[in-house]
Design an enzyme around this catalytic site. Structure first.
Site, PDB file in Angstrom:
ATOM      1  N   GLY A  44       0.834  -1.205   0.000  1.00  0.00           N
ATOM      2  CA  GLY A  44       0.000   0.000   0.000  1.00  0.00           C
ATOM      3  C   GLY A  44       0.867   1.253   0.000  1.00  0.00           C
ATOM      4  N   ARG A  95       0.599  -4.923  -5.613  1.00  0.00           N
ATOM      5  CA  ARG A  95       0.475  -6.152  -4.832  1.00  0.00           C
ATOM      6  C   ARG A  95       0.827  -7.265  -5.825  1.00  0.00           C
ATOM      7  NH1 ARG A  95      -0.884  -3.850   0.282  1.00  0.00           N
ATOM      8  NH2 ARG A  95      -2.851  -2.752   0.181  1.00  0.00           N
ATOM      9  N   ASP A 143       4.633  -4.677   6.085  1.00  0.00           N
ATOM     10  CA  ASP A 143       5.137  -5.974   6.559  1.00  0.00           C
ATOM     11  C   ASP A 143       5.221  -7.018   5.448  1.00  0.00           C
ATOM     12  OD1 ASP A 143       2.404  -5.955   6.445  1.00  0.00           O
ATOM     13  OD2 ASP A 143       2.087  -7.030   8.322  1.00  0.00           O
ATOM     14  N   THR A 152       4.258   2.617   5.623  1.00  0.00           N
ATOM     15  CA  THR A 152       2.839   2.232   5.648  1.00  0.00           C
ATOM     16  C   THR A 152       2.113   3.153   6.616  1.00  0.00           C
ATOM     17  OG1 THR A 152       1.248   0.573   6.421  1.00  0.00           O
ATOM     18  CG2 THR A 152       3.444   0.405   7.332  1.00  0.00           C
ATOM     19  N   ASP A 181      -0.179   2.223   8.474  1.00  0.00           N
ATOM     20  CA  ASP A 181      -0.743   1.420   9.571  1.00  0.00           C
ATOM     21  C   ASP A 181       0.080   1.454  10.857  1.00  0.00           C
ATOM     22  OD1 ASP A 181      -2.688   0.684   7.746  1.00  0.00           O
ATOM     23  OD2 ASP A 181      -1.649  -1.151   7.169  1.00  0.00           O
ATOM     24  N   ASP A 202       2.315  -0.623  11.738  1.00  0.00           N
ATOM     25  CA  ASP A 202       2.229  -1.985  12.293  1.00  0.00           C
ATOM     26  C   ASP A 202       3.511  -2.789  12.100  1.00  0.00           C
ATOM     27  OD1 ASP A 202       2.095  -2.210   9.563  1.00  0.00           O
ATOM     28  OD2 ASP A 202       0.363  -3.531   9.507  1.00  0.00           O
ATOM     29  N   ARG A 262      -5.504  -1.646   9.035  1.00  0.00           N
ATOM     30  CA  ARG A 262      -5.510  -3.113   8.863  1.00  0.00           C
ATOM     31  C   ARG A 262      -5.779  -3.786  10.210  1.00  0.00           C
ATOM     32  NH1 ARG A 262      -3.301  -5.950   4.153  1.00  0.00           N
ATOM     33  NH2 ARG A 262      -2.174  -4.077   3.608  1.00  0.00           N
TER      34      ARG A 262
END
Ligand code: ADP
Ligand code: F6P
Length: 321
Positions: A11, A72, A103, A125, A127, A129, A171
């Protein structure tokens, strides 16, 4: 190392361009040659690889998205895909690669490293994360976009005495929800990392109304469930307020990066090149307590998980009564 490549994958995130710019400029500053790979691992396998010069990254630092494009590309999870990618890099005389991504992209970088091709992962990202770093590139911008939306929704919530459930991205991580929730003074923040009780949330909304509170904002992380489903659960738990849902979606991922994301991206991009120049690969770079750090990418992905700062959850519980 004399010749390296850079790609963006997964992303897109605001600040990826600033990271690529830093990689390119630092590499040239150090007397290295640098190549761009379009469309992440898909472009690597297809050989979509081209030289980047000083002016290739001019006028890019302030732009959202990624000018190297992203993709992707599940085929890169196969051995065949990975070896084809390495083959293309070698054909271009490339000795090391910088991957800016999330990730999943790190998994790709780890595979390259396992096959003996030095790769360095830069966390990019919204996120937040990724383990091994306090912040990822794009997170601060996404939080500020969500915050701007929450401030706007609060206006309407107040004018009409409404309850808004605002679904934010992330996410499986609740970081965007936590940060934008605390910053906007949300009444409740619902994240995957903490249990929640819909009945109690409804009671709090009712108690607020009794006190004369006009606006109610509930920030919901997408990793918990969708906002419409959550609204349904509130209704079932007895909510009788004028309820609305708002799903912020990909708006959180676009637009000009904040100063914080640009500076983080610049630091991490230059840092990664410095490591490759010393011949070091197989690393993930990040920032911990405002210090640049690098870790073995395989050990990091195998042994560590991102930890959401739950003290923010507790803080909000205490100050949003
Ligand atoms: P993000 O990097 O934002 O988490 P994805 O999970 O979609 O996004 O991963 C980006 C890309 O990284 C994938 O499309 C694929 O090309 C590559 N990738 C993901 N998982 C793996 C894996 N297990 N092994 C090798 N490459 C992977
Ligand atoms: O990883 C970034 C992210 O925006 C997540 O927050 C979200 O769950 C996902 O990507 C959306 O993916 P896509 O852009 O493929 O719809």
């Amino acid at each position: 190392m004399k010749r390296i490549a850079v790609l963006t994958s997964g992303g897109d995130a605001p600040g990826m361009n600033a990271a690529v710019r830093a990689v390119v400029r630092k590499a040239i500053y150090e007397g290295m040659e640098v190549f761009g790979v379009n469309y992440g691992y898909a472009g690597m396998v297809a050989g979509d690889i081209f030289p980047l010069k000083i002016n290739s990254v001019g006028d890019k630092i302030q732009r959202g998205g990624t000018f190297l494009y992203s993709a992707r590309y599940p085929e890169f999870a196969t051995l065949e895909g990975q070896l084809a990618g390495i083959d293309q890099l070698k054909r271009h005389g490339i000795e090391g690669v910088v991957v800016v991504g999330g990730d999943g992209s790190y998994q790709g970088a780890m595979r390259l490293t396992e096959h003996g091709f030095p790769a360095i992962g830069i966390p990019g990202t919204i996120d937040n994360d990724i383990p091994g770093t306090d912040y990822t590139i794009g997170f601060d911008t996404a939080v500020n976009i969500a915050l701007d939306a929450l401030d706007r929704l609060r206006d309407t919530a107040t004018s009409h005495v409404r309850t808004f459930i605002v679904e934010v991205m992330g996410r499986n991580a609740g970081d965007i929800a936590l940060w934008s929730g605390v910053a906007s003074g949300a009444d409740d923040i619902v994240i995957p990392e903490h249990d929640f009780n819909v009945r109690k949330i409804v009671e709090r909304v009712k108690a607020g109304h009794k006190r004369g509170k006009k606006h109610t904002l509930i920030v919901l992380a997408e990793g918990v469930m969708g906002a419409t489903e959550f609204a349904q659960k509130m209704r079932e738990a007895g909510d009788d307020s004028d309820l609305r849902v708002s799903v912020l979606g990909h708006i959180q991922r676009g637009g000009s990066p904040t100063a914080r994301d640009r500076v983080l991206a610049s630091k991490l991009g230059a840092f990664a090149v410095g490591l490759l120049k010393e011949g070091k690969g197989g690393l993930a770079v990040g920032i911990q307590n405002e210090r640049l750090v690098s870790m073995d990418i395989i050990a990091m992905l195998t042994n560590h998980k991102h930890e959401t700062d739950l003290s923010l959850y507790e803080l909000n519980r205490q100050i949003s009564i």
